[in-house]
Design a protein around this motif. Structure first.
Motif, short mmCIF file in Angstrom:
data_model
loop_
_atom_site.label_atom_id
_atom_site.label_comp_id
_atom_site.label_asym_id
_atom_site.label_seq_id
_atom_site.Cartn_x
_atom_site.Cartn_y
_atom_site.Cartn_z
N THR A 7 0.83 -1.20 0.00
CA THR A 7 0.00 0.00 0.00
C THR A 7 0.87 1.25 0.00
OG1 THR A 7 -1.70 -1.19 1.23
CG2 THR A 7 -1.85 1.20 1.21
N LEU A 8 1.92 1.23 0.79
CA LEU A 8 2.83 2.38 0.84
C LEU A 8 3.49 2.61 -0.50
CD1 LEU A 8 4.13 4.56 2.56
CD2 LEU A 8 5.92 2.94 3.16
N ALA A 9 3.88 1.55 -1.20
CA ALA A 9 4.50 1.69 -2.52
C ALA A 9 3.50 2.27 -3.52
CB ALA A 9 5.02 0.34 -3.00
N ALA A 10 2.25 1.85 -3.44
CA ALA A 10 1.23 2.37 -4.34
C ALA A 10 0.99 3.85 -4.08
CB ALA A 10 -0.07 1.59 -4.19
N VAL A 11 0.99 4.25 -2.82
CA VAL A 11 0.78 5.65 -2.47
C VAL A 11 1.96 6.49 -2.95
CG1 VAL A 11 0.61 7.27 -0.55
CG2 VAL A 11 -0.77 5.20 -0.55
N GLU A 12 3.17 5.96 -2.84
CA GLU A 12 4.35 6.69 -3.26
C GLU A 12 4.30 7.00 -4.75
OE1 GLU A 12 9.14 6.04 -3.62
OE2 GLU A 12 8.07 4.98 -2.06
N GLY A 13 3.88 6.05 -5.56
CA GLY A 13 3.77 6.27 -7.00
C GLY A 13 2.72 7.31 -7.32
N ASN A 14 1.61 7.30 -6.60
CA ASN A 14 0.54 8.26 -6.85
C ASN A 14 0.94 9.66 -6.41
OD1 ASN A 14 -1.07 6.26 -7.87
ND2 ASN A 14 -2.04 5.82 -5.92
N VAL A 15 1.75 9.76 -5.38
CA VAL A 15 2.20 11.07 -4.92
C VAL A 15 3.06 11.74 -5.98
CG1 VAL A 15 3.62 12.25 -3.20
CG2 VAL A 15 2.00 10.51 -2.48
N GLY A 16 3.89 10.98 -6.68
CA GLY A 16 4.69 11.54 -7.77
C GLY A 16 3.83 12.09 -8.88
N THR A 17 2.76 11.39 -9.19
CA THR A 17 1.84 11.86 -10.23
C THR A 17 1.14 13.14 -9.79
OG1 THR A 17 1.48 9.57 -10.88
CG2 THR A 17 -0.11 11.18 -11.65
N ILE A 18 0.71 13.17 -8.56
CA ILE A 18 0.06 14.38 -8.04
C ILE A 18 1.05 15.53 -8.01
CG2 ILE A 18 -0.97 15.40 -5.97
CD1 ILE A 18 -2.19 12.62 -5.43
N GLY A 19 2.29 15.24 -7.65
CA GLY A 19 3.31 16.28 -7.61
C GLY A 19 3.55 16.89 -8.98
N TYR A 20 3.58 16.08 -10.03
CA TYR A 20 3.77 16.64 -11.36
C TYR A 20 2.55 17.46 -11.77
CZ TYR A 20 4.16 17.43 -16.26
OH TYR A 20 4.18 18.05 -17.48
N GLY A 21 1.37 17.00 -11.41
CA GLY A 21 0.17 17.77 -11.73
C GLY A 21 0.20 19.14 -11.09
N LEU A 22 0.65 19.19 -9.85
CA LEU A 22 0.77 20.48 -9.17
C LEU A 22 1.89 21.32 -9.77
CD1 LEU A 22 0.25 19.38 -5.47
CD2 LEU A 22 -1.36 20.60 -6.94
N ALA A 23 2.96 20.67 -10.20
CA ALA A 23 4.08 21.40 -10.80
C ALA A 23 3.70 21.99 -12.16
CB ALA A 23 5.29 20.49 -10.95
N ALA A 24 2.71 21.42 -12.83
CA ALA A 24 2.30 21.92 -14.14
C ALA A 24 1.41 23.16 -14.03
CB ALA A 24 1.56 20.83 -14.90
N ILE A 25 0.89 23.43 -12.83
CA ILE A 25 0.03 24.60 -12.66
C ILE A 25 0.81 25.90 -12.86
CG2 ILE A 25 -1.35 25.89 -10.98
CD1 ILE A 25 -2.22 23.19 -9.84
N GLY A 26 2.00 25.97 -12.29
CA GLY A 26 2.81 27.19 -12.39
C GLY A 26 3.15 27.58 -13.81
N PRO A 27 3.72 26.67 -14.60
CA PRO A 27 4.00 27.02 -16.00
C PRO A 27 2.74 27.35 -16.80
CG PRO A 27 5.33 25.16 -15.38
CD PRO A 27 4.38 25.41 -14.24
N GLY A 28 1.63 26.70 -16.47
CA GLY A 28 0.38 27.02 -17.16
C GLY A 28 -0.06 28.45 -16.91
N ILE A 29 0.04 28.86 -15.66
CA ILE A 29 -0.30 30.25 -15.31
C ILE A 29 0.69 31.21 -15.96
CG2 ILE A 29 -0.42 31.89 -13.39
CD1 ILE A 29 -1.47 29.54 -11.69
N GLY A 30 1.97 30.85 -15.94
CA GLY A 30 2.99 31.71 -16.53
C GLY A 30 2.79 31.91 -18.02
N ILE A 31 2.45 30.86 -18.73
CA ILE A 31 2.22 30.97 -20.17
C ILE A 31 1.00 31.86 -20.45
CG2 ILE A 31 1.50 29.66 -22.21
CD1 ILE A 31 3.32 27.38 -21.14
N GLY A 32 -0.04 31.71 -19.64
CA GLY A 32 -1.21 32.57 -19.80
C GLY A 32 -0.89 34.04 -19.59
N ILE A 33 -0.08 34.32 -18.58
CA ILE A 33 0.30 35.71 -18.31
C ILE A 33 1.15 36.26 -19.44
CG2 ILE A 33 1.72 37.15 -16.79
CD1 ILE A 33 0.74 35.40 -14.46
#
Length: 78
Positions: A7-33
């Motif tokens: 279960t911990l290994a599955a959560v670790e993989g999902n956290v990386g995916t969520i982290g990239y999703g959050l990291a994509a918000i900044g460049p998206g806002i920057g491109i819009g600006i």
């Protein structure tokens, strides 16, 4: 005990995916600006459209590089 580790290994993989999703918000806002302000600048001074467009594309490339770095770093760290 091994079920908890799986279960911990599955959560670790999902956290990386969520982290990239959050990291994509900044460049998206920057491109819009960048493009929003660039269009306003061209509307205000049409004679400077070439220089403004050049600076917009340079800024876009820098911001997009941040998004690509955010995509690659989780793979490097794992």
């Amino acid at each position: 005990m091994s079920a908890a580790f799986e279960t911990l290994a599955a959560v670790e993989g999902n956290v990386g995916t969520i982290g990239y999703g959050l990291a994509a918000i900044g460049p998206g806002i920057g491109i819009g600006i960048i493009f929003g302000n660039g269009v306003q600048a061209i509307a205000r001074q049409p004679e400077a459209a070439g220089l403004i467009r050049q600076n917009m594309l340079l800024g876009f490339a820098v911001v997009e590089a941040l998004a690509l770095i955010g995509f690659v770093v989780p793979f490097i760290l794992s």
